[in-house]
Motif scaffolding. Sequence first.
Motif, PDB file in Angstrom:
ATOM      1  N   ILE A 276      54.372  39.211  22.499  1.00 11.93           N
ATOM      2  CA  ILE A 276      54.206  40.570  21.981  1.00 11.93           C
ATOM      3  C   ILE A 276      54.832  41.494  23.015  1.00 11.93           C
ATOM      4  O   ILE A 276      54.391  41.549  24.163  1.00 11.93           O
ATOM      5  N   VAL A 277      55.881  42.206  22.604  1.00 13.35           N
ATOM      6  CA  VAL A 277      56.667  43.020  23.528  1.00 13.35           C
ATOM      7  C   VAL A 277      56.257  44.485  23.424  1.00 13.35           C
ATOM      8  O   VAL A 277      56.142  45.034  22.325  1.00 13.35           O
ATOM      9  N   GLY A 278      56.058  45.105  24.585  1.00 13.09           N
ATOM     10  CA  GLY A 278      55.758  46.530  24.621  1.00 13.09           C
ATOM     11  C   GLY A 278      56.616  47.237  25.652  1.00 13.09           C
ATOM     12  O   GLY A 278      57.096  46.607  26.603  1.00 13.09           O
ATOM     13  N   GLU A 281      53.066  47.386  29.713  1.00 13.25           N
ATOM     14  CA  GLU A 281      52.076  46.334  29.495  1.00 13.25           C
ATOM     15  C   GLU A 281      50.927  46.849  28.632  1.00 13.25           C
ATOM     16  O   GLU A 281      50.429  46.142  27.754  1.00 13.25           O
ATOM     17  N   ALA A 284      51.879  46.766  24.978  1.00 18.90           N
ATOM     18  CA  ALA A 284      51.842  45.405  24.431  1.00 18.90           C
ATOM     19  C   ALA A 284      50.403  44.965  24.168  1.00 18.90           C
ATOM     20  O   ALA A 284      50.113  44.363  23.123  1.00 18.90           O
ATOM     21  N   LYS A 287      49.130  46.560  21.041  1.00 17.81           N
ATOM     22  CA  LYS A 287      49.623  45.871  19.837  1.00 17.81           C
ATOM     23  C   LYS A 287      48.778  44.631  19.553  1.00 17.81           C
ATOM     24  O   LYS A 287      48.418  44.351  18.406  1.00 17.81           O
ATOM     25  N   VAL A 368      52.355  38.425  26.663  1.00 16.29           N
ATOM     26  CA  VAL A 368      52.071  39.747  26.103  1.00 16.29           C
ATOM     27  C   VAL A 368      52.333  40.756  27.213  1.00 16.29           C
ATOM     28  O   VAL A 368      51.604  40.815  28.204  1.00 16.29           O
ATOM     29  N   THR A 370      55.686  43.585  29.002  1.00 15.53           N
ATOM     30  CA  THR A 370      56.996  44.244  28.934  1.00 15.53           C
ATOM     31  C   THR A 370      58.093  43.189  28.758  1.00 15.53           C
ATOM     32  O   THR A 370      57.858  41.992  29.012  1.00 15.53           O
ATOM     33  N   ASP A 403      61.819  43.107  18.215  1.00 16.53           N
ATOM     34  CA  ASP A 403      61.585  43.520  19.602  1.00 16.53           C
ATOM     35  C   ASP A 403      62.110  42.484  20.586  1.00 16.53           C
ATOM     36  O   ASP A 403      62.727  42.827  21.606  1.00 16.53           O
TER      37      ASP A 403
END
Length: 449
Positions: A276-278, A281, A284, A287, A368, A370, A403
């Motif tokens: 899961i990319v944000g 951090e 993410a 999300k 999970v 960056t 993403d």
Amino acid sequence: MAKERKMKLAAYLIGTGMHVASWRHPDSKPDASIDVSVYQKLAQTAERGKFDIAFIADSLAVNAESHPQILNRFDPIVIITAMAAATEKIGIVATSSTTYNEPYTLARQFASVDHVSGGRAGWNVVTTADATGETALNFNRDTHWEHDHRYERAEEFIDVVQGLWDSWEDAAFLYDKENGAFFDAKKVHELNYKGKYFSVKGPLNIARSVQGQPVIVQAGSSEPGQRLAARTAEVVFAHRDNIEEAKSFYKSLKSRLSEYNRTEADLHILHGISPIVGGTEEEAVQKYSDLQKLVNPYEGLKFVSGYMGNVDFTKYALNTPASEVEFPVVNGIQSQFDEMLRIIAREKLTVGDLYTRFFGAARKDNFVGTPIQIADEMERWFQEKAADGFMLQFPLLPSGLDDFVNLVVPILQERGLFRLDYEGSTLRDHLELKKPGNKFVDEGVRPIM
């Protein structure tokens, strides 16, 4: 000079994503699992990211414990054929069972897709893990075969399929109009296989493809599964709880290859992760949390039940120690079940912990974060030989794949870990696997005519 090792990437494509509540997300399309355009677009995105494989799983029965996205789904052969038409380079792999199929039919299906795609097809070999026993009832059987029985049949099944794929030697079809020669009779062979489970004459009524044979993919981790993989697989999907266990599995499976005159380069091990990319951090994690909020605890436990013997978790309070649950002997994915029991005992999990703890799409781990954090962790697993690459099981689709392709792939490329572009046109080209020889030529078997 040996070619520099590059990471291999596969995208697990399933409707709205791997998370059990992904279909409830505001951005999701709940009927994505029966929308062919969704799969074609996902495959195109993965191809834009230079992925090796777009992967389609399968199941052959419906029960209340199923992931919602597999209750209403296409046959995987149909989907990968549609994805082949919408892409040009990416490999397309589908799951098909050795327990509930016949070798001739399966060999013909995958050989056909291999031709349609220009040599980009792969077969994910499964023996069908079914803790509920529902599948057998759909195929004129009273019970689901025991684990080791299924693998014994699979050994023969693969041999028959690969033998059929070699029915015609390369360039057997002449299409010589002037001399009226459609094919070279000296280059066609009957299989005439007779074993414990199968009797198959052959030849198959389709030529070998440009890559020789579809790529063989497997996911078995039990003793029979590893033995079968060491002998026949070219890609193995693995799921281990941490990097040290993954490194141990990697070393163990690779060490078995020499028993079958194979090298480590003949088999790639891809570890399953759910990134899961944000942008940060915190983004993410948010999300991840947003998805988790959509899960009714007992709905999540229904999914767990399918892997742990069809247990009725509704009779247990969420704070019940999981060690107190009565788990039956599972006739499914044995290695995974055994590992889950060990973790329950070691970590003293409660019933309410089970879904989040065990299923990648519900776990907040080092994948999970960056783009740089995720790339760092992938590089660590790759460089320490815990994996040759990754099976990416995105919790939410299509955004998770978008993403990753837009933000993580460029970092992997910049570090020299992943290809900048495809260097060939077949799945074997992408995976750096040699084209297999023809068994009839190699073994000096006489043609049928």
